[in-house]
Motif scaffolding. Structure first.
Motif, PDB file in Angstrom:
ATOM      1  N   UNK A 181     -10.416 -22.829  -4.919  1.00  0.00           N
ATOM      2  CA  UNK A 181     -10.128 -22.906  -3.489  1.00  0.00           C
ATOM      3  C   UNK A 181     -11.391 -22.695  -2.663  1.00  0.00           C
ATOM      4  N   UNK A 182     -12.275 -21.826  -3.156  1.00  0.00           N
ATOM      5  CA  UNK A 182     -13.575 -21.616  -2.528  1.00  0.00           C
ATOM      6  C   UNK A 182     -14.656 -21.687  -3.588  1.00  0.00           C
ATOM      7  N   UNK A 183     -15.790 -22.326  -3.242  1.00  0.00           N
ATOM      8  CA  UNK A 183     -16.940 -22.402  -4.135  1.00  0.00           C
ATOM      9  C   UNK A 183     -18.144 -21.830  -3.385  1.00  0.00           C
ATOM     10  N   UNK A 184     -18.823 -20.857  -4.016  1.00  0.00           N
ATOM     11  CA  UNK A 184     -19.868 -20.097  -3.356  1.00  0.00           C
ATOM     12  C   UNK A 184     -21.200 -20.295  -4.075  1.00  0.00           C
ATOM     13  N   UNK A 185     -22.254 -20.552  -3.314  1.00  0.00           N
ATOM     14  CA  UNK A 185     -23.603 -20.661  -3.868  1.00  0.00           C
ATOM     15  C   UNK A 185     -24.447 -19.549  -3.250  1.00  0.00           C
ATOM     16  N   UNK A 186     -24.876 -18.590  -4.095  1.00  0.00           N
ATOM     17  CA  UNK A 186     -25.544 -17.407  -3.574  1.00  0.00           C
ATOM     18  C   UNK A 186     -26.965 -17.232  -4.074  1.00  0.00           C
ATOM     19  N   UNK A 187     -27.927 -17.246  -3.160  1.00  0.00           N
ATOM     20  CA  UNK A 187     -29.321 -16.989  -3.521  1.00  0.00           C
ATOM     21  C   UNK A 187     -29.855 -17.961  -4.547  1.00  0.00           C
ATOM     22  N   UNK A 338     -11.096 -15.916   2.597  1.00  0.00           N
ATOM     23  CA  UNK A 338     -10.039 -16.048   1.592  1.00  0.00           C
ATOM     24  C   UNK A 338      -8.728 -15.442   2.094  1.00  0.00           C
ATOM     25  N   UNK A 339      -8.814 -14.241   2.661  1.00  0.00           N
ATOM     26  CA  UNK A 339      -7.595 -13.593   3.171  1.00  0.00           C
ATOM     27  C   UNK A 339      -6.910 -14.446   4.224  1.00  0.00           C
ATOM     28  N   UNK A 340      -7.711 -15.010   5.128  1.00  0.00           N
ATOM     29  CA  UNK A 340      -7.124 -15.821   6.192  1.00  0.00           C
ATOM     30  C   UNK A 340      -6.557 -17.127   5.652  1.00  0.00           C
ATOM     31  N   UNK A 341      -7.214 -17.712   4.649  1.00  0.00           N
ATOM     32  CA  UNK A 341      -6.686 -18.931   4.054  1.00  0.00           C
ATOM     33  C   UNK A 341      -5.379 -18.675   3.314  1.00  0.00           C
ATOM     34  N   UNK A 342      -5.210 -17.468   2.805  1.00  0.00           N
ATOM     35  CA  UNK A 342      -3.983 -17.127   2.086  1.00  0.00           C
ATOM     36  C   UNK A 342      -2.832 -16.770   3.030  1.00  0.00           C
ATOM     37  N   UNK A 343      -3.139 -16.571   4.302  1.00  0.00           N
ATOM     38  CA  UNK A 343      -2.119 -16.198   5.286  1.00  0.00           C
ATOM     39  C   UNK A 343      -1.383 -17.447   5.764  1.00  0.00           C
ATOM     40  N   UNK A 344      -0.105 -17.584   5.469  1.00  0.00           N
ATOM     41  CA  UNK A 344       0.637 -18.796   5.835  1.00  0.00           C
ATOM     42  C   UNK A 344       0.818 -18.961   7.344  1.00  0.00           C
ATOM     43  N   UNK A 345       0.549 -17.896   8.093  1.00  0.00           N
ATOM     44  CA  UNK A 345       0.740 -17.959   9.544  1.00  0.00           C
ATOM     45  C   UNK A 345      -0.520 -18.410  10.287  1.00  0.00           C
ATOM     46  N   UNK A 346      -1.616 -18.553   9.575  1.00  0.00           N
ATOM     47  CA  UNK A 346      -2.874 -18.938  10.208  1.00  0.00           C
ATOM     48  C   UNK A 346      -3.132 -20.429  10.032  1.00  0.00           C
ATOM     49  N   UNK A 347      -3.458 -21.100  11.129  1.00  0.00           N
ATOM     50  CA  UNK A 347      -3.769 -22.528  11.066  1.00  0.00           C
ATOM     51  C   UNK A 347      -5.240 -22.766  10.777  1.00  0.00           C
ATOM     52  N   UNK A 348      -6.082 -21.825  11.200  1.00  0.00           N
ATOM     53  CA  UNK A 348      -7.512 -21.928  10.910  1.00  0.00           C
ATOM     54  C   UNK A 348      -8.097 -20.541  10.724  1.00  0.00           C
TER      55      UNK A 348
END
Length: 406
Positions: A181-187, A338-348
């Motif tokens: 769901x999320x891909x992270x590139x760090x340093x 991630x938390x906000x994407x998992x919240x069904x009540x949030x559109x963005x």
């Protein structure tokens, strides 16, 4: 519908930090090895230098110089370090107890430092994806910390040894990595083959509908190759179009954009089509903007946590060091998205929430040594940080901050 599973996968720099503190950056010994111009291999507060470049600059064996700079003291702590793994550990700790799972992809050697990382990871909720084993030594960094630098706010210098990071290639990322769901590139500037292939890797992640986050580190290899010129991110400027959120500190933002001011740097990033950018500046206000379906449109400045600043001044006995503040900032941002994407009540995703959790996550890292915090029980770190988050929200309400790009 509530998600039953949420996967975050990240790749980038992971190493062992050897923390030396206190080291006096203002002393006569340090002054002999201070950088004269960018990329020359000398030491500079807040900067990273590679060991071989420092030895070329100083004309001396680094280990001999380390004895002088640290007054012969042993490292205060050994810790898991690196902009990728530290940020992912923090994100995993903040998301513990949710349906989210966080995975790290990287490379290590067959030595005691690799065993140290393996053992310490068992004390965190971070999972490993493909953790490649190389015949080279595990990457490590000496962190020299001066808690009294910058009027007591502290600063660090990093001497890096890349080692096994040279053996990590784009083809080492499996399909499971891109199907997150999320891909992270760090340093990734410290993982050269991944860094050069960022465009292709980001494209593949976006083709799988992943949200992409890139958190940067000082790009000493490109600074050495082309002193004073803009640092490339991936093979072309097109790379930015595939980044949902870019997190960089002030110097990295200026060097990536090739601009002289933050206003010009932000204008550059806007032209690239990046979804959002957050530019940190140590204990100073940060700058940000977003213009995407994920975040909506917004821009401005945000203050650092006043509670953290006050406690650093009032309770110096509580202060650890600033190592990992930027990495934990990125981890806080990742966890909030991630938390906000998992919240069904949030559109963005609300960028203010992302910045709030990132800010207090980075600030709290001042209260322990090294970048990685080892919990005594699941959820402990979030429990410790939540009061700072609540105070930061009150701070924002009571003290609005007007953007000033001067």
């Amino acid at each position: 519908m509530v998600k039953k599973h949420f996967k975050i996968s990240g790749v980038g720099c992971a190493l062992v930090d050897y923390l030396f503190t206190p080291v006096n950056f203002s002393g006569e010994t340090f002054s002999r090895y201070i950088s004269v111009r960018p990329g020359d291999g000398g030491l500079s507060p807040g900067k990273l230098v590679f060991r071989d470049e420092f030895e070329a600059f100083s004309g001396r064996d680094y280990m001999e110089v380390r004895e002088l700079l640290t007054a012969g003291n042993s490292p205060l702590t050994l810790n898991i370090g690196g902009p990728s793994i530290v940020s992912l550990i923090h994100a995993a700790q903040m998301l513990d107890g949710t349906v989210a799972e966080v995975y790290f992809y990287g490379s290590k050697g067959r030595d005691k430092d690799a065993l140290f990382i393996d053992e310490r990871l068992q004390k965190t909720p971070l999972k490993t994806g493909k953790y490649k084993v190389s015949d080279q030594y595990t990457a490590f960094t000496d962190v020299l910390s001066d808690p009294g630098y910058d009027q007591g706010l502290g600063e660090r210098i990093f001497i890096n040894n890349i080692g096994a990071a040279w053996d990590l290639y784009p083809e080492d990322m499996d399909e499971a990595f891109f199907e997150s769901d999320m891909v992270i590139f760090g340093g990734t500037a410290l993982v050269p083959h991944i860094h050069r292939s960022l465009l292709e890797l980001l494209k593949k992640a976006k083709a799988k509908k992943s949200v992409t986050v890139v958190n940067t580190v000082y790009d000493f290899l490109n600074e050495r190759s082309n002193p004073g010129k803009a640092w490339p991110l991936g093979s072309t400027v097109e790379t930015y179009r595939y980044i949902d959120l870019l997190i960089a500190d002030m110097e990295e933002a200026l060097r990536l954009s090739g601009q002289a001011t933050i206003a010009e740097a932000l204008s550059f990033f806007k032209r690239t089509g990046v979804g959002a950018v957050i530019v940190t500046h140590g204990a100073n206000p940060l700058y940000y903007f977003c213009n995407s379906k994920l975040f909506g449109r917004a821009e401005g400045c945000k203050l650092v946590s006043e509670r953290v600043r006050n406690e650093i001044v009032l309770y110096p006995e509580r202060v650890g060091d600033t190592t990992g503040c930027g990495d934990n900032f990125a981890g806080g941002a990742i966890a909030s998205i991630a938390e906000q994407m998992m919240d069904p009540h949030k559109e963005r995703v609300n960028i203010d929430e992302v910045i709030a959790w990132a800010t207090v996550s980075g600030g709290y890292a001042c209260f322990y040594h090294g970048g990685t915090f080892y919990e005594e029980y699941p959820g402990q770190k979030r429990e410790l940080i939540e009061p700072y988050y609540r105070d930061y929200q009150l701070q924002k309400t009571n003290r609005p901050f007007i953007p000033d790009y001067r």
